[in-house]
Design an enzyme around this catalytic site. Structure first.
Site, PDB file in Angstrom:
ATOM      1  CD  GLU A 117      -8.279  15.926 -33.952  1.00 25.33           C
ATOM      2  OE1 GLU A 117      -8.224  14.729 -34.156  1.00 25.33           O
ATOM      3  OE2 GLU A 117      -8.849  16.250 -32.884  1.00 25.33           O
ATOM      4  CG  ASN A 118      -0.079  16.151 -34.427  1.00 22.86           C
ATOM      5  OD1 ASN A 118      -0.109  14.829 -34.739  1.00 22.86           O
ATOM      6  ND2 ASN A 118       0.978  17.116 -34.441  1.00 22.86           N
ATOM      7  CG  HIS A 145      -4.350  11.449 -30.797  1.00 23.59           C
ATOM      8  ND1 HIS A 145      -3.861  11.702 -31.852  1.00 23.59           N
ATOM      9  CD2 HIS A 145      -5.323  12.070 -30.533  1.00 23.59           C
ATOM     10  CE1 HIS A 145      -4.641  12.434 -32.730  1.00 23.59           C
ATOM     11  NE2 HIS A 145      -5.619  12.711 -32.006  1.00 23.59           N
ATOM     12  CB  CYS A 146      -3.140  16.138 -27.313  1.00 21.72           C
ATOM     13  SG  CYS A 146      -3.785  17.445 -26.547  1.00 21.72           S
ATOM     14  N   PRO A 147      -6.440  15.244 -27.990  1.00 22.44           N
ATOM     15  CG  PRO A 147      -8.101  14.956 -26.728  1.00 22.44           C
ATOM     16  CD  PRO A 147      -6.724  14.681 -26.742  1.00 22.44           C
TER      17      PRO A 147
END
Length: 270
Positions: free
Chosen positions: A136-137, A131-133
């Protein structure tokens, strides 16, 4: 395919877009090669730079808003959720490996192999990477190649922007006067340099993992993943060789049932 633009990542996406165009504006307002070429009427490089920035922003939103491969129900896309249907059962050779079909303890859906439940997105994601901040996905089966493409384009933009920022520095008789005239451009160059290094490391690590046909989650948590923890330290049941892994990742748009790949023990690589 796309989630609500005004979801929880709205602030992150807005900040990314504002930072991108503010840096671009600074490069055009200072005495950089971009501004000099624009003033001389040589518009090819300035236009190409702006178009490349626009492409990077569009790719950012595509990756950010795209469905990464959510598992939405047991019945939908059965070839993914079970991996062993009547049509594919005969394709899986006998093996000593055992497969325990898992049901997610959070969303209570059947988990395909290589999927994981994301606490942030509240969904199981097929071929979960992380999950990549920043976007945001989640990065998963459906948007991973687009994420890598975005990183490559973003790195090109950042390196080009860093070169343009360097070209805009002017000389001055004292450090105080130099900082007064170049302070904003120096700060911009520092931000771009840090972002360039970050994106370079991300792109390099993802290309390395793709060449091995493994994910960030599998690489970091191998000892805790049921279908990997019994494999040898150097054994990857999904590895088909670096070239075929890269080709399959970037060029093969068909659906892959990872249970089939996992159980082809002793057979030729596929």
């Amino acid at each position: 395919m796309f989630k609500n633009v005004f979801g929880s990542g709205f602030i992150v996406r807005t900040a990314h877009v504002i930072l991108t165009w503010v840096i671009t504006l600074i490069l055009f307002l200072h005495d950089t090669d971009l501004r000099k070429q624009e003033e001389r009427g040589e518009l090819i490089q300035p236009v190409l730079f702006v178009l490349l920035v626009l492409v990077s922003v569009l790719l950012y939103f595509a990756v950010s808003l795209m469905d990464p491969g959510f598992v939405l129900s047991d019945g939908s896309d059965l070839q993914f959720t079970l991996g062993i249907t009547e049509e594919t059962q005969d394709m899986i050779p006998p093996t000593t490996k055992s497969l325990r079909q898992r049901r997610c303890g959070h969303c209570l859906l059947q988990q395909p192999m290589r999927s994981k439940h994301c606490q942030t997105c509240q969904h199981c994601v097929r071929r979960y990477d992380h999950h990549c901040p920043w976007i945001e996905n989640c990065v998963g089966e459906r948007n991973h190649r687009w994420f890598v493409l975005y990183l490559a384009v973003q790195l090109l933009v950042l390196l080009w922007g860093l070169h343009m920022a360097w070209s805009g520095f002017t000389t001055a008789p004292t450090w105080q006067l130099w900082l007064r005239g170049n302070g904003v451009l120096l700060g911009t160059a520092a931000v771009v340099a840090v972002l360039s290094l970050t994106v370079l490391l991300l792109l390099g690590s993802h290309l390395y993992l793709v060449s091995l046909n493994t994910t960030t989650w599998e690489f970091m948590s191998r000892h805790r993943i049921s279908y990997l923890k019994h494999c040898g330290a150097d054994e990857n049941p999904f590895d088909r060789g670096a070239l075929r892994n890269l080709w399959g990742f970037f060029c093969d748009w068909g659906a892959i049932v990872w249970e089939q790949v996992y159980f082809r023990e002793g057979n030729d690589p596929i």
